[in-house]
Write a protein that holds these residues in place. Structure first.
Motif, PDB file in Angstrom:
ATOM      1  N   GLY A 287       0.818  -1.208   0.000  1.00 45.45           N
ATOM      2  CA  GLY A 287       0.000   0.000   0.000  1.00 45.45           C
ATOM      3  C   GLY A 287       0.854   1.261   0.000  1.00 45.45           C
ATOM      4  O   GLY A 287       1.883   1.319   0.678  1.00 45.45           O
ATOM      5  N   THR A 288       0.428   2.252  -0.737  1.00 39.99           N
ATOM      6  CA  THR A 288       1.133   3.531  -0.727  1.00 39.99           C
ATOM      7  C   THR A 288       0.683   4.414   0.428  1.00 39.99           C
ATOM      8  O   THR A 288       1.350   5.382   0.770  1.00 39.99           O
ATOM      9  CB  THR A 288       0.912   4.275  -2.049  1.00 39.99           C
ATOM     10  N   GLN A 289      -0.458   4.079   1.035  1.00 38.75           N
ATOM     11  CA  GLN A 289      -0.955   4.760   2.223  1.00 38.75           C
ATOM     12  C   GLN A 289      -1.218   3.714   3.297  1.00 38.75           C
ATOM     13  O   GLN A 289      -1.364   2.530   3.007  1.00 38.75           O
ATOM     14  CB  GLN A 289      -2.251   5.533   1.929  1.00 38.75           C
ATOM     15  N   LYS A 290      -1.283   4.147   4.558  1.00 45.58           N
ATOM     16  CA  LYS A 290      -1.552   3.212   5.650  1.00 45.58           C
ATOM     17  C   LYS A 290      -2.891   2.520   5.434  1.00 45.58           C
ATOM     18  O   LYS A 290      -3.900   3.174   5.177  1.00 45.58           O
ATOM     19  CB  LYS A 290      -1.545   3.956   6.985  1.00 45.58           C
ATOM     20  N   ILE A 291      -2.874   1.193   5.522  1.00 46.64           N
ATOM     21  CA  ILE A 291      -4.096   0.412   5.370  1.00 46.64           C
ATOM     22  C   ILE A 291      -4.943   0.585   6.628  1.00 46.64           C
ATOM     23  O   ILE A 291      -4.464   0.339   7.742  1.00 46.64           O
ATOM     24  CB  ILE A 291      -3.778  -1.069   5.124  1.00 46.64           C
ATOM     25  N   LYS A 292      -6.207   0.994   6.465  1.00 46.96           N
ATOM     26  CA  LYS A 292      -7.091   1.272   7.591  1.00 46.96           C
ATOM     27  C   LYS A 292      -8.068   0.122   7.803  1.00 46.96           C
ATOM     28  O   LYS A 292      -8.425  -0.607   6.881  1.00 46.96           O
ATOM     29  CB  LYS A 292      -7.876   2.561   7.346  1.00 46.96           C
ATOM     30  N   LYS A 293      -8.498  -0.040   9.071  1.00 46.65           N
ATOM     31  CA  LYS A 293      -9.584  -0.975   9.356  1.00 46.65           C
ATOM     32  C   LYS A 293     -10.854  -0.472   8.670  1.00 46.65           C
ATOM     33  O   LYS A 293     -11.123   0.724   8.645  1.00 46.65           O
ATOM     34  CB  LYS A 293      -9.815  -1.077  10.861  1.00 46.65           C
ATOM     35  N   ASN A 294     -11.615  -1.427   8.147  1.00 46.66           N
ATOM     36  CA  ASN A 294     -12.838  -0.999   7.456  1.00 46.66           C
ATOM     37  C   ASN A 294     -14.074  -1.718   7.974  1.00 46.66           C
ATOM     38  O   ASN A 294     -14.920  -2.186   7.221  1.00 46.66           O
ATOM     39  CB  ASN A 294     -12.698  -1.208   5.952  1.00 46.66           C
ATOM     40  N   GLY A 295     -14.154  -1.810   9.291  1.00 47.74           N
ATOM     41  CA  GLY A 295     -15.358  -2.366   9.891  1.00 47.74           C
ATOM     42  C   GLY A 295     -15.365  -3.864  10.037  1.00 47.74           C
ATOM     43  O   GLY A 295     -16.429  -4.473  10.124  1.00 47.74           O
ATOM     44  N   GLY A 296     -14.205  -4.491  10.033  1.00 47.09           N
ATOM     45  CA  GLY A 296     -14.155  -5.924  10.315  1.00 47.09           C
ATOM     46  C   GLY A 296     -13.575  -6.763   9.206  1.00 47.09           C
ATOM     47  O   GLY A 296     -13.039  -7.835   9.467  1.00 47.09           O
ATOM     48  N   ALA A 297     -13.707  -6.328   7.976  1.00 54.64           N
ATOM     49  CA  ALA A 297     -13.151  -7.110   6.874  1.00 54.64           C
ATOM     50  C   ALA A 297     -11.627  -7.011   6.899  1.00 54.64           C
ATOM     51  O   ALA A 297     -11.070  -5.918   6.964  1.00 54.64           O
ATOM     52  CB  ALA A 297     -13.685  -6.599   5.546  1.00 54.64           C
ATOM     53  N   LEU A 298     -10.954  -8.141   6.868  1.00 54.37           N
ATOM     54  CA  LEU A 298      -9.502  -8.153   6.923  1.00 54.37           C
ATOM     55  C   LEU A 298      -8.920  -7.852   5.549  1.00 54.37           C
ATOM     56  O   LEU A 298      -9.451  -8.305   4.526  1.00 54.37           O
ATOM     57  CB  LEU A 298      -9.006  -9.513   7.404  1.00 54.37           C
ATOM     58  N   PRO A 299      -7.832  -7.093   5.513  1.00 53.27           N
ATOM     59  CA  PRO A 299      -7.225  -6.801   4.216  1.00 53.27           C
ATOM     60  C   PRO A 299      -6.628  -8.066   3.609  1.00 53.27           C
ATOM     61  O   PRO A 299      -6.086  -8.917   4.314  1.00 53.27           O
ATOM     62  CB  PRO A 299      -6.134  -5.787   4.558  1.00 53.27           C
ATOM     63  N   ALA A 300      -6.754  -8.197   2.311  1.00 50.49           N
ATOM     64  CA  ALA A 300      -6.178  -9.341   1.603  1.00 50.49           C
ATOM     65  C   ALA A 300      -4.765  -8.977   1.167  1.00 50.49           C
ATOM     66  O   ALA A 300      -4.570  -8.025   0.415  1.00 50.49           O
ATOM     67  CB  ALA A 300      -7.033  -9.699   0.397  1.00 50.49           C
ATOM     68  N   LEU A 301      -3.789  -9.723   1.693  1.00 48.58           N
ATOM     69  CA  LEU A 301      -2.391  -9.476   1.353  1.00 48.58           C
ATOM     70  C   LEU A 301      -1.926 -10.577   0.410  1.00 48.58           C
ATOM     71  O   LEU A 301      -1.828 -11.747   0.789  1.00 48.58           O
ATOM     72  CB  LEU A 301      -1.518  -9.452   2.610  1.00 48.58           C
ATOM     73  N   SER A 302      -1.650 -10.197  -0.800  1.00 54.47           N
ATOM     74  CA  SER A 302      -1.147 -11.142  -1.786  1.00 54.47           C
ATOM     75  C   SER A 302       0.381 -11.149  -1.720  1.00 54.47           C
ATOM     76  O   SER A 302       1.012 -10.092  -1.815  1.00 54.47           O
ATOM     77  CB  SER A 302      -1.616 -10.734  -3.188  1.00 54.47           C
ATOM     78  N   LEU A 303       0.957 -12.320  -1.529  1.00 53.80           N
ATOM     79  CA  LEU A 303       2.396 -12.429  -1.354  1.00 53.80           C
ATOM     80  C   LEU A 303       3.090 -12.836  -2.650  1.00 53.80           C
ATOM     81  O   LEU A 303       2.556 -13.614  -3.441  1.00 53.80           O
ATOM     82  CB  LEU A 303       2.726 -13.448  -0.264  1.00 53.80           C
ATOM     83  N   ALA A 304       4.304 -12.300  -2.831  1.00 51.23           N
ATOM     84  CA  ALA A 304       5.156 -12.685  -3.948  1.00 51.23           C
ATOM     85  C   ALA A 304       6.485 -13.173  -3.389  1.00 51.23           C
ATOM     86  O   ALA A 304       6.918 -12.745  -2.311  1.00 51.23           O
ATOM     87  CB  ALA A 304       5.379 -11.496  -4.888  1.00 51.23           C
ATOM     88  N   GLU A 305       7.122 -14.078  -4.105  1.00 47.98           N
ATOM     89  CA  GLU A 305       8.385 -14.627  -3.627  1.00 47.98           C
ATOM     90  C   GLU A 305       9.525 -13.645  -3.891  1.00 47.98           C
ATOM     91  O   GLU A 305       9.623 -13.054  -4.975  1.00 47.98           O
ATOM     92  CB  GLU A 305       8.672 -15.955  -4.321  1.00 47.98           C
ATOM     93  N   ASN A 306      10.386 -13.479  -2.890  1.00 51.99           N
ATOM     94  CA  ASN A 306      11.540 -12.607  -3.036  1.00 51.99           C
ATOM     95  C   ASN A 306      12.638 -13.301  -3.834  1.00 51.99           C
ATOM     96  O   ASN A 306      12.681 -14.541  -3.903  1.00 51.99           O
ATOM     97  CB  ASN A 306      12.085 -12.214  -1.659  1.00 51.99           C
ATOM     98  N   PRO A 307      13.551 -12.544  -4.401  1.00 50.11           N
ATOM     99  CA  PRO A 307      14.687 -13.180  -5.092  1.00 50.11           C
ATOM    100  C   PRO A 307      15.532 -13.989  -4.119  1.00 50.11           C
ATOM    101  O   PRO A 307      15.666 -13.627  -2.952  1.00 50.11           O
ATOM    102  CB  PRO A 307      15.470 -11.988  -5.650  1.00 50.11           C
ATOM    103  N   ASP A 308      16.066 -15.081  -4.586  1.00 50.67           N
ATOM    104  CA  ASP A 308      16.934 -15.942  -3.782  1.00 50.67           C
ATOM    105  C   ASP A 308      18.367 -15.461  -3.985  1.00 50.67           C
ATOM    106  O   ASP A 308      19.018 -15.784  -4.988  1.00 50.67           O
ATOM    107  CB  ASP A 308      16.780 -17.390  -4.222  1.00 50.67           C
ATOM    108  N   ILE A 309      18.865 -14.677  -3.033  1.00 54.19           N
ATOM    109  CA  ILE A 309      20.171 -14.043  -3.192  1.00 54.19           C
ATOM    110  C   ILE A 309      21.278 -15.092  -3.232  1.00 54.19           C
ATOM    111  O   ILE A 309      22.182 -15.040  -4.080  1.00 54.19           O
ATOM    112  CB  ILE A 309      20.400 -13.025  -2.068  1.00 54.19           C
ATOM    113  N   LEU A 310      21.239 -16.041  -2.316  1.00 53.76           N
ATOM    114  CA  LEU A 310      22.275 -17.069  -2.250  1.00 53.76           C
ATOM    115  C   LEU A 310      22.352 -17.857  -3.546  1.00 53.76           C
ATOM    116  O   LEU A 310      23.431 -18.019  -4.136  1.00 53.76           O
ATOM    117  CB  LEU A 310      21.991 -18.002  -1.070  1.00 53.76           C
ATOM    118  N   ALA A 311      21.209 -18.346  -4.017  1.00 55.63           N
ATOM    119  CA  ALA A 311      21.201 -19.147  -5.244  1.00 55.63           C
ATOM    120  C   ALA A 311      21.605 -18.315  -6.459  1.00 55.63           C
ATOM    121  O   ALA A 311      22.315 -18.796  -7.352  1.00 55.63           O
ATOM    122  CB  ALA A 311      19.826 -19.759  -5.458  1.00 55.63           C
TER     123      ALA A 311
END
Length: 404
Positions: A287-311
């Motif tokens: 988010g570019t702004q602070k994610i606010k509570k919106n009455g009970g619904a939880l924010p959906a956080l979609s995750l992406a894999e980070n680069p594997d520095i060691l490999a």
């Protein structure tokens, strides 16, 4: 701890500040590494610690008076200025630094400092506002311009219930700095060692992030040990609450992608040690702004894999370091998981440890590690993180010597 300062003679000038009590521990730390220590106490220092205490810890008579009849019968201040390998000033108070910068010679300490051609290391200690004052900044610029070396000061609580930069570096940091400056050689002289340390912070929004519990203590200890072994060291560090190791080029980063970019920028290297606990995932669309509570619904956080520095570095076709070392922080099946990681990542060595909460490794000062290679496993006893670092660098120095 090896006797890295064996045969070295240190002249310790103790200035008049509350941090003088740390100088007594510094004497012990230097002697643990094989150095002999002789002390000069200023008049101010004697208000905080006694010449008897310094003598008892150093095993040698302490010096206090420029006009001591016994010493000056053979020009004692000149002898003190010559009969050592290095002079350490700890604590270097604002007043003592000012007198050094001005070339004063009105007591034994400043006379010796003016008469010497030895390398000088100062460890400043003063109130944060004194450290920030323009006069102190000018004096520091003069001293460093004259070739005097600096360790610290650190940030922290002051005796006056204030907080900021001005705390004297810890005795172990000062001993590391002495060791680094006096290292005329070492098994890694001429080598470039690249090290990552600490956690990464992956932003969720401008005020929240994904991270882990890594303190960076082990990675920073490895950087100090590599510098002490004579290497040129680049440390790429995530966010940590640790001072930069003396004599090490430090690159501060936040995220895994930042860390990979900094690592690639620092290449080529002879040895690359990936001790950082890099977050495996990041939020795909932070988010570019602070994610606010919106009455009970939880924010959906979609995750992406980070680069594997060691490999990424281990599988480079061009510019791969001769030795690539990874860390495996595990909570179960430690050796089995490390062996699989070794094969998967393509590195030469995995340093594996059990970071289960009961072991107190993350954030603690001790570690139990297993060195895993294609030829077997070497399990070390529980050691301080500083000793693990020193032993690891000695091991890597032997490994790289037999590499084609």
């Amino acid at each position: 701890m090896t006797m890295a300062l064996s045969g070295k003679r240190i002249l310790l000038v103790i200035g008049g500040g509350i941090a003088a009590y740390k100088s007594l521990d510094l004497i012990r730390r230097l002697r643990e590494r094989g150095a002999s220590v002789r002390c000069i106490l200023t008049a101010g220092a004697q208000e905080f610690v006694t010449p008897l205490a310094a003598s008892a810890l150093s095993g040698q008579r302490s010096h206090t008076d420029l006009f001591d009849r016994e010493d000056e019968a053979d020009i004692g201040h000149i002898r003190l200025a010559r009969d050592a390998d290095m002079i350490v000033v700890a604590p270097a108070t604002a007043n003592l630094m000012a007198r050094m910068a001005g070339g004063h010679a009105d007591d034994l300490a400043t006379t010796v400092l003016l008469a010497t051609t030895l390398p000088i290391l100062i460890a400043p200690a003063m109130n944060v506002r004194m450290w920030q004052h323009a006069a102190s900044r000018r004096n520091l610029a003069t001293l460093t311009g004259d070739g005097i070396h600096l360790v610290g000061p650190n940030e922290g609580a002051m005796a006056e219930a204030e907080f900021g930069f001005g705390r004297m570096a810890e005795p172990l940091e000062i001993a590391d700095a002495v060791e680094g400056l006096l290292a005329a050689g070492g098994p890694l002289v001429g080598r470039h060692v690249l090290i990552t340390s600490g956690p990464t912070h992956e932003p969720i929004d401008p005020v929240r992030y994904i991270a882990n519990r890594s303190s960076g203590k082990q990675g920073h200890a490895i950087a100090r040990a590599a510098a002490a072994a004579g290497a040129r060291v680049t440390l790429v560090s995530g966010p940590v609450n640790l001072p930069d190791p003396f004599g090490v080029a430090v690159v501060q980063v936040e995220s895994a992608r930042d860390m990979l970019a900094a690592v690639e920028q620092a290449l080529p290297a002879d040895i690359a040690i990936f001790a950082a606990a890099v977050a495996d995932w990041r939020v795909a669309n932070a988010g570019t702004q602070k994610i606010k509570k919106n009455g009970g619904a939880l924010p959906a956080l979609s995750l992406a894999e980070n680069p594997d520095i060691l490999a990424t570095i281990a599988h480079r076709n061009a510019g791969r370091p001769q030795l690539v070392v990874g860390f495996a922080a595990e909570t179960q099946n430690v050796i089995d998981n490390a062996q699989k990681k070794l094969a998967r990542k393509g590195c030469d060595l995995i340093v594996a440890n059990d970071v289960s909460p009961a072991n107190g490794v993350m954030g603690g000062d001790r570690n139990t590690v297993h060195l895993v290679t294609a030829s077997g496993v070497d399990t070390w006893p529980t050691l301080s993180k500083a000793d693990v670092a020193e032993k690891l660098m000695a091991h890597l120095a032997r490994m790289i010597e037999v590499r084609p």
